[in-house]
Design an enzyme around this catalytic site. Structure first.
Site, short mmCIF file in Angstrom:
data_model
loop_
_atom_site.label_atom_id
_atom_site.label_comp_id
_atom_site.label_asym_id
_atom_site.label_seq_id
_atom_site.Cartn_x
_atom_site.Cartn_y
_atom_site.Cartn_z
N TYR A 37 0.81 -1.21 0.00
CA TYR A 37 0.00 0.00 0.00
C TYR A 37 0.85 1.27 0.00
O TYR A 37 0.48 2.27 -0.59
CB TYR A 37 -0.96 0.01 1.19
CG TYR A 37 -1.84 -1.20 1.24
CD1 TYR A 37 -2.67 -1.53 0.16
CD2 TYR A 37 -1.85 -2.04 2.34
CE1 TYR A 37 -3.48 -2.65 0.19
CE2 TYR A 37 -2.66 -3.16 2.38
CZ TYR A 37 -3.47 -3.46 1.31
OH TYR A 37 -4.27 -4.56 1.33
N GLU A 57 -12.00 14.41 -12.54
CA GLU A 57 -12.32 13.31 -13.45
C GLU A 57 -11.05 12.75 -14.09
O GLU A 57 -10.89 11.54 -14.23
CB GLU A 57 -13.30 13.78 -14.54
CG GLU A 57 -14.69 14.11 -14.04
CD GLU A 57 -14.85 15.53 -13.49
OE1 GLU A 57 -16.00 15.91 -13.20
OE2 GLU A 57 -13.84 16.26 -13.34
N LYS A 82 -12.95 16.26 -3.26
CA LYS A 82 -12.32 17.57 -3.19
C LYS A 82 -12.98 18.33 -2.03
O LYS A 82 -14.01 18.99 -2.22
CB LYS A 82 -12.51 18.28 -4.52
CG LYS A 82 -11.68 19.51 -4.73
CD LYS A 82 -11.85 19.96 -6.17
CE LYS A 82 -11.10 21.20 -6.47
NZ LYS A 82 -11.32 21.63 -7.86
#
Length: 100
Positions: A37, A57, A82
């Site tokens: 990770y 996006e 965000k």
């Protein structure tokens, strides 16, 4: 962290769900067969900050593509949030699912 073409630094939160074959790691209890990770996190931070990106996006699609291609996951759900982007909401974001 996210940097737009306007040189404004904005914080992003990423939530990832990933599918890959964990059997070799589980069977051997060997770290070399596991998905690290920290390595994923470091690579995605580099990916997002190496050049200006305007849209979350775009971030979502690039993250999904990186995970599928470089880390060989078979399926991924990427959520990019965000925080503070809209005064009347705690956060706004996008969520995508991709697979190979």
């Amino acid at each position: 962290m996210f940097m737009s073409g306007k040189k404004i630094h904005q914080s992003l939160l990423l939530d990832l769900d990933m599918a890959w074959d964990i059997k070799p790691a589980a069977a051997t209890d060997d770290y070399q067969f596991a998905l690290c990770y920290e390595t994923v996190s470091n690579r995605l931070t580099q990916l997002i900050t190496e050049q200006p990106i305007e849209l979350i996006e775009t971030v979502a699609e690039r993250v999904a593509d990186c995970l599928l291609q470089e880390f060989k996951v078979t399926w991924v759900k990427v959520t990019v949030m965000k925080p503070g982007a809209v005064a009347t909401a705690a956060s706004v974001g996008v969520e995508i699912e991709r697979s190979r």
